[in-house]
Design a protein around this motif. Structure first.
Motif, PDB file in Angstrom:
ATOM      1  N   SER A 103      43.588   6.475  50.001  1.00  0.00           N
ATOM      2  CA  SER A 103      42.848   5.307  49.506  1.00  0.00           C
ATOM      3  C   SER A 103      43.731   4.226  48.899  1.00  0.00           C
ATOM      4  N   ILE A 162      51.071   5.015  48.533  1.00  0.00           N
ATOM      5  CA  ILE A 162      51.830   5.475  49.697  1.00  0.00           C
ATOM      6  C   ILE A 162      50.886   5.897  50.828  1.00  0.00           C
ATOM      7  N   SER A 195      40.180  10.972  51.034  1.00  0.00           N
ATOM      8  CA  SER A 195      40.409  10.970  49.582  1.00  0.00           C
ATOM      9  C   SER A 195      39.044  11.018  48.915  1.00  0.00           C
ATOM     10  N   ARG A 196      39.014  10.918  47.592  1.00  0.00           N
ATOM     11  CA  ARG A 196      37.725  11.012  46.902  1.00  0.00           C
ATOM     12  C   ARG A 196      36.958   9.697  46.958  1.00  0.00           C
ATOM     13  N   ASP A 245      38.003  15.855  48.163  1.00  0.00           N
ATOM     14  CA  ASP A 245      38.729  16.167  46.926  1.00  0.00           C
ATOM     15  C   ASP A 245      39.555  17.407  47.232  1.00  0.00           C
ATOM     16  N   VAL A 246      40.881  17.251  47.291  1.00  0.00           N
ATOM     17  CA  VAL A 246      41.717  18.376  47.736  1.00  0.00           C
ATOM     18  C   VAL A 246      41.794  19.508  46.707  1.00  0.00           C
ATOM     19  N   ASN A 300      49.647  13.963  51.318  1.00  0.00           N
ATOM     20  CA  ASN A 300      50.136  12.936  50.389  1.00  0.00           C
ATOM     21  C   ASN A 300      49.396  12.935  49.044  1.00  0.00           C
ATOM     22  N   TYR A 311      54.746  18.263  36.748  1.00  0.00           N
ATOM     23  CA  TYR A 311      54.988  17.569  38.017  1.00  0.00           C
ATOM     24  C   TYR A 311      56.177  18.196  38.757  1.00  0.00           C
ATOM     25  N   THR A 365      58.661   4.772  43.644  1.00  0.00           N
ATOM     26  CA  THR A 365      58.175   3.825  44.637  1.00  0.00           C
ATOM     27  C   THR A 365      57.054   3.056  43.959  1.00  0.00           C
ATOM     28  N   THR A 373      53.711   1.765  43.324  1.00  0.00           N
ATOM     29  CA  THR A 373      52.343   2.012  43.807  1.00  0.00           C
ATOM     30  C   THR A 373      51.415   1.923  42.592  1.00  0.00           C
TER      31      THR A 373
HETATM   32  N1  LIG Z   1      55.058   6.518  43.839  1.00  0.00           N
HETATM   33  C1  LIG Z   1      56.152   7.240  43.567  1.00  0.00           C
HETATM   34  O1  LIG Z   1      57.080   6.805  42.879  1.00  0.00           O
HETATM   35  C2  LIG Z   1      56.286   8.629  44.138  1.00  0.00           C
HETATM   36  C3  LIG Z   1      57.551   9.231  44.134  1.00  0.00           C
HETATM   37  C4  LIG Z   1      57.692  10.520  44.652  1.00  0.00           C
HETATM   38  C5  LIG Z   1      56.586  11.172  45.169  1.00  0.00           C
HETATM   39  N2  LIG Z   1      55.378  10.564  45.157  1.00  0.00           N
HETATM   40  C6  LIG Z   1      54.222  11.297  45.702  1.00  0.00           C
HETATM   41  O2  LIG Z   1      53.612  10.507  46.700  1.00  0.00           O
HETATM   42  C7  LIG Z   1      52.212  10.781  46.724  1.00  0.00           C
HETATM   43  C8  LIG Z   1      51.418   9.476  46.584  1.00  0.00           C
HETATM   44  O3  LIG Z   1      51.809   8.844  45.375  1.00  0.00           O
HETATM   45  P1  LIG Z   1      51.329   7.355  44.995  1.00  0.00           P
HETATM   46  O4  LIG Z   1      52.314   6.839  44.039  1.00  0.00           O
HETATM   47  O5  LIG Z   1      50.992   6.594  46.224  1.00  0.00           O
HETATM   48  O6  LIG Z   1      49.989   7.701  44.166  1.00  0.00           O
HETATM   49  P2  LIG Z   1      48.741   6.798  43.779  1.00  0.00           P
HETATM   50  O7  LIG Z   1      49.004   5.363  43.988  1.00  0.00           O
HETATM   51  O8  LIG Z   1      48.322   7.267  42.418  1.00  0.00           O
HETATM   52  O9  LIG Z   1      47.652   7.313  44.832  1.00  0.00           O
HETATM   53  C9  LIG Z   1      47.292   8.671  44.812  1.00  0.00           C
HETATM   54  C10 LIG Z   1      46.396   8.986  45.986  1.00  0.00           C
HETATM   55  O10 LIG Z   1      46.046  10.388  45.894  1.00  0.00           O
HETATM   56  C11 LIG Z   1      44.637  10.483  45.959  1.00  0.00           C
HETATM   57  N3  LIG Z   1      44.158  11.624  45.203  1.00  0.00           N
HETATM   58  C12 LIG Z   1      44.371  11.905  43.894  1.00  0.00           C
HETATM   59  N4  LIG Z   1      43.705  13.025  43.567  1.00  0.00           N
HETATM   60  C13 LIG Z   1      43.084  13.449  44.699  1.00  0.00           C
HETATM   61  C14 LIG Z   1      42.234  14.537  45.002  1.00  0.00           C
HETATM   62  N5  LIG Z   1      41.863  15.418  44.064  1.00  0.00           N
HETATM   63  N6  LIG Z   1      41.777  14.682  46.272  1.00  0.00           N
HETATM   64  C15 LIG Z   1      42.122  13.789  47.213  1.00  0.00           C
HETATM   65  N7  LIG Z   1      42.911  12.735  46.994  1.00  0.00           N
HETATM   66  C16 LIG Z   1      43.373  12.572  45.736  1.00  0.00           C
HETATM   67  C17 LIG Z   1      44.081   9.164  45.432  1.00  0.00           C
HETATM   68  O11 LIG Z   1      42.835   8.878  46.042  1.00  0.00           O
HETATM   69  P3  LIG Z   1      41.385   9.005  45.353  1.00  0.00           P
HETATM   70  O12 LIG Z   1      41.520   8.574  43.941  1.00  0.00           O
HETATM   71  O13 LIG Z   1      40.553   8.095  46.214  1.00  0.00           O
HETATM   72  O14 LIG Z   1      40.993  10.435  45.537  1.00  0.00           O
HETATM   73  C18 LIG Z   1      45.122   8.173  45.952  1.00  0.00           C
HETATM   74  O15 LIG Z   1      44.787   7.763  47.249  1.00  0.00           O
HETATM   75  C19 LIG Z   1      51.953  11.789  45.598  1.00  0.00           C
HETATM   76  O16 LIG Z   1      51.962  13.096  46.114  1.00  0.00           O
HETATM   77  C20 LIG Z   1      53.141  11.568  44.678  1.00  0.00           C
HETATM   78  O17 LIG Z   1      53.443  12.705  43.889  1.00  0.00           O
HETATM   79  C21 LIG Z   1      55.195   9.305  44.651  1.00  0.00           C
END
Ligand SMILES: NC(=O)c1ccc[n+]([C@@H]2O[C@H](COP(=O)([O-])OP(=O)(O)OC[C@H]3O[C@@H](n4cnc5c(N)ncnc54)[C@H](OP(=O)(O)O)[C@@H]3O)[C@@H](O)[C@H]2O)c1
Length: 247
Positions: A12, A15, A34-35, A60-61, A87, A152, A185, A187
Motif C-alpha cells: 500500500s 517500498i 496489505s490491510r 493482514d500477514v 515486503n 527489529y 530508504t 519511505t
Molecule cells: N525503509 C527502510 O529504510 C527499510 C530499510 C530496510 C528494510 N526495510 C524493510 O522494507 C519493508 C518495507 O518498508 P517501508 O519502509 O516501505 O515501510 P512502510 O512505508 O512503513 O510500509 C509498510 C508496508 O507494510 C504493510 N504492512 C504493515 N503491517 C502489515 C500487516 N500486518 N499485514 C500486511 N501488510 C502490512 C503496510 O500496509 P498496510 O498498513 O496497508 O497494511 C505498508 O504497505 C519492511 O519489511 C522493512 O522492514 C525498510
C-alpha cells in the motif's frame, strides 16, 4: 517479468508500492496485498492508468488464516503464483529496556511469522508448478547491531536464516528463495526519523557512499532476484547498504 503473477505484501505504500509499480511497468501482473484496501485500490488505478495490470487482496500477514484464504484466492483466480515479494514489515523501535511483550509480538508476527506463512502458502503452489521466486525484504539490521532496534534486528536476522532454510528445502523444486538487505530508504515508515536533521546526519555518517537508498535501488535488486535469469542464485542476501555493514 512479462505475464508473471507477482504477489507483493505490504504494497500500500513505501517500498512495496514502489516496487509494485516497477514490476507492473515490466509487464508483471501484480497482486497488491496489505490491510489498507483503499490505498491498494488507488495504487491499482494508478498502475492501470500507466498501462499495467494489478489486482488487490486485503491481507493482514499477522493472521495465518487470512494468509491461507488470500493465497488460496489468488491461486483460484490466476492458476499459479510465480513470484512472492515478502515486503510487509514494521520498523518502529525502542530501547531494549522499554520493549513490552506487545511490541515483541506485533513485530515478530508481521516481520517473521507473517513472512514465513506467506512463503509456505506461495511455496505450496509454486511447487505444484515447478517454478517460483521468493524475495524477502530483510535489512542491514539483520547483519549488524543497531542501537534501539533489538526486536527489529532479531526479526530480520530470523528472516535471513529462514531464507536459507526455505532455499535449501525447495531448491530441487525450481524455486529460489533470496533476501535483500537495504540500508535506510526514504519511505512513510522512515520519514519521521529521516526528516530529523540530526538523525539523518548520523545515518549518513554511517553510509560510506553518503546517501540513503532510493526505492529504485531496492527495485533493481528485486527485479533481478524475482526474474527468470537468477535461477542459480538461492539462499543469498543481497546487501544494498551503500557500505554501512563493511565497517
Ligand atoms: N525503509 C527502510 O529504510 C527499510 C530499510 C530496510 C528494510 N526495510 C524493510 O522494507 C519493508 C518495507 O518498508 P517501508 O519502509 O516501505 O515501510 P512502510 O512505508 O512503513 O510500509 C509498510 C508496508 O507494510 C504493510 N504492512 C504493515 N503491517 C502489515 C500487516 N500486518 N499485514 C500486511 N501488510 C502490512 C503496510 O500496509 P498496510 O498498513 O496497508 O497494511 C505498508 O504497505 C519492511 O519489511 C522493512 O522492514 C525498510
Amino acid at each position: 517479468m512479462k505475464d508473471k503473477i507477482v504477489v507483493v505484501t505490504g504494497a500500500s505504500k513505501g517500498i512495496g508500492a514502489g516496487i509494485s509499480k516497477e514490476l507492473a511497468h515490466l509487464g508483471a501482473t501484480v497482486v497488491l496485498c496489505s490491510r489498507n484496501i483503499e490505498k491498494l485500490k488507488k495504487l491499482k488505478a494508478q498502475i492501470e492508468k500507466e498501462g499495467g495490470i494489478a489486482h488487490v487482496f486485503q491481507l493482514d500477514v499477522s493472521s495465518v488464516s487470512q494468509i491461507e484464504n488470500v493465497f488460496g484466492g489468488i491461486h483460484d483466480e490466476f492458476g499459479r503464483i510465480d513470484v512472492l515479494i515478502n515486503n510487509a514489515g514494521l520498523g518502529n523501535n525502542h530501547a531494549a529496556l522499554d520493549v513490552k511483550e506487545m511490541d515483541w509480538d506485533e513485530m515478530m508476527s508481521i516481520n517473521l511469522k507473517g513472512l514465513f506463512f506467506c512463503s509456505q502458502q506461495a511455496g505450496k503452489y509454486m511447487i505444484k508448478n515447478g517454478y517460483g521466486r521468493i524475495v524477502n525484504i530483510s535489512s542491514q539490521a539483520s547483519l549488524v547491531a543497531i542501537k534501539d532496534h533489538a526486536v527489529y534486528c532479531a526479526s530480520k536476522g530470523g528472516v535471513n536464516l529462514l531464507t536459507k532454510v526455505l532455499a535449501l528445502e525447495w531448491a530441487e523444486k525450481g524455486i529460489t528463495v533470496n533476501a535483500i538487505a537495504p540500508t535506510f530508504t526514504y519511505t512513510p515508515g522512515t520519514a519521521e526519523r529521516l526528516d530529523n536533521p540530526d538523525y539523518l546526519k548520523n545515518v549518513l555518517n554511517r553510509i560510506p557512499v553518503g546517501k540513503v537508498a532510493t526505492i529504485r535501488d531496492i527495485a533493481a535488486a528485486i527485479i533481478y532476484l524475482a526474474g527468470p535469469n537468477s535461477g542459480m542464485v538461492t539462499g543469498s542476501n543481497l546487501v544494498i547498504d551503500g557500505g554501512w555493514t563493511i565497517k
